[in-house]
Every structure is written in C-alpha cells, then in structure tokens.
Design an enzyme around this catalytic site. Sequence first.
Site: not given
Ligand code: GUN
Length: 293
Positions: A53, A97, A120
């Site tokens: 990211k 996350q 998100d």
């Molecule tokens: N863990 C697995 N996929 C995601 C996601 O798209 N966002 C976040 N914050 N955590 C995750």
Amino acid sequence: MYQIIDGKNVANQIKQEIADEVADIKKKGGKIPHLVAILVGTDGASETYVSHKEKACERVGFRSTIVRMKESVTENELLDKIAEFNHDDDIDGMIVQLPLPDHISEHKVIETINPKKDVDGFHPVNIGRMVIGFPSYVSATPAGIVELLKRYKIEISGKSCVVIGRSNIVGTPLSILLSRKTSYGNATVTLCHSRTPNITELSSKADIIIVAMGKARFLTADMVKEGAVVIDVGTTRIKSDKTKSGWKLVGDVAFDEVAPKCSYITPVPGGVGPMTIVSLLKNTLKASRKEKN
Ligand code: GUN
C-alpha cells in the site's frame, strides 16, 4: 479459449489515471492526498500488505505514513491514536490493518475511525450507506472486483452470480453491490457460506462465481459451468522452495482444471489483489477532495 482477467494491467492503468490527477492537484497548489496506515504487531502477511500500500501511494504521488504499534499496545492506546488522526486535517484517509491481536476489539477500532476518513469502507456508516445506494466508501476488494468486471465489459445485469464466502470485508458487501439497482448491478446473487449444504449445485448453474473463502483451491471444475466467469479472491500462502521468499500465493480456485471451462478467469497473483490496492487509492483521493460521502 478462456481469457485471463489481468488485474495487474488494469490496476497499472488506473494508477496512471490517479497519478495524472495528483499531478494536476500539485500544479494547482492543492492538497496532496495523505494516507495513514496503522500496523499493530509484526504479522508477516500484514507487513507485506502494508508495504504494498505504501509503495502504491508513492507511485501515484500520495503521501503515506505507516504508524507501527507493538503487539502489546492496549486497546485504549490504539483508540486514542485513531482519535488523534480523526482530528488531524493533514490526514485524509486512515486504515488499521487487520487482523488485530485478540485483546483488541476490531469492532471498537472500526467504529472509532471517522467515517469520512474510513477509506477501507469498513465503518458501519459506510456499509449502511452503500446498502441503500448513498455515496459511501466501498470496501476495497469488492470495489476492485466490480471495477475489473466493468473494465472487461462483463455484463452482470440479470446474470446469476454465486458469491462464496460471507466476510464483512468481501463476500457480504460484494453480494449487495452486485445486486443493487444501480448502473452496474442488477445481478441475481446467491451468497454461499460454510453452512450452505449444496454449493456445487448452486455454483454449477451460475454465470459468475466469486470465491472468497480463504480455502486454497476450493473451487474445482465440477463446480463450474461451461462459459462461466470466475473471480478468485483467495490468497493463501503456502510454502514453496521455488521462490526467494520461501512461500507463494495460491487462490481459492483450482486454476488449471477450472480455467478451460471459463470465458473469463482471474489468476492469483495478478488478478483481484492489485485492484484492491487501487480501490484504496481511489477512496483516498476521494477523501482528500472531501467529496460528499
Ligand atoms: N486485512 C486484510 N485485508 C484488509 C484490508 O483491505 N484492509 C485492512 N485494513 N486490513 C485488511
């Protein structure tokens, strides 16, 4: 002959579109989008996702900050940090996350993020708004899948879709997105899960199958009809002595046997994964523009 849906290529095109928009913002002296990612602990997969990211942000010209917190951080310390970022005008979008350590409530964390910075799309306000068709941040993987289908001009209106897996992050929001009465929706969706007794019976009649179970190579050829579109959201890490890292990613679809029956299919890696990050970037750009959400 089946066609591979090349998520990496589409994601690169969209990143270029976003980079052009950021260059334009810079030229006009506007605010450069800023994404903050909070990472708790040292989970290997989470480290990888967050670093992807960060790289994607760099690539399109966004600012990004990774805030690392120890596995032992208390729930209150994490909630205080989120509250601090909620009030920081310099930060446009924020993600925490997942998964989090057991002593921290994911629900509380998600509900503490300001829905206007929830890029998100996990906050109940955003999910609720999405369900009733109001502007909202849509969670990244479902949004990325819809974008992929759109860019490949795959018709979904009136089609029968089977979504396998009902997570809050993928299966549930995706099932709603595909069935909504919107310009790209109107599919007839069946949401299958661990208590569905007859998945094969349902999936083998579907025009479009989206698998998001987290079970390596779950979808086999007998579960798919000729000409179906298959989208694979799975990313299970398995050990491999053929890669430098010592592991490789496999999807929820037994690709080699399923692909020959398909009209379109996504590979793993290089299918849905790159689109997920692009959706996050799009949401962050939207947040920085303070577009009504
Ligand atoms: N863990 C697995 N996929 C995601 C996601 O798209 N966002 C976040 N914050 N955590 C995750």
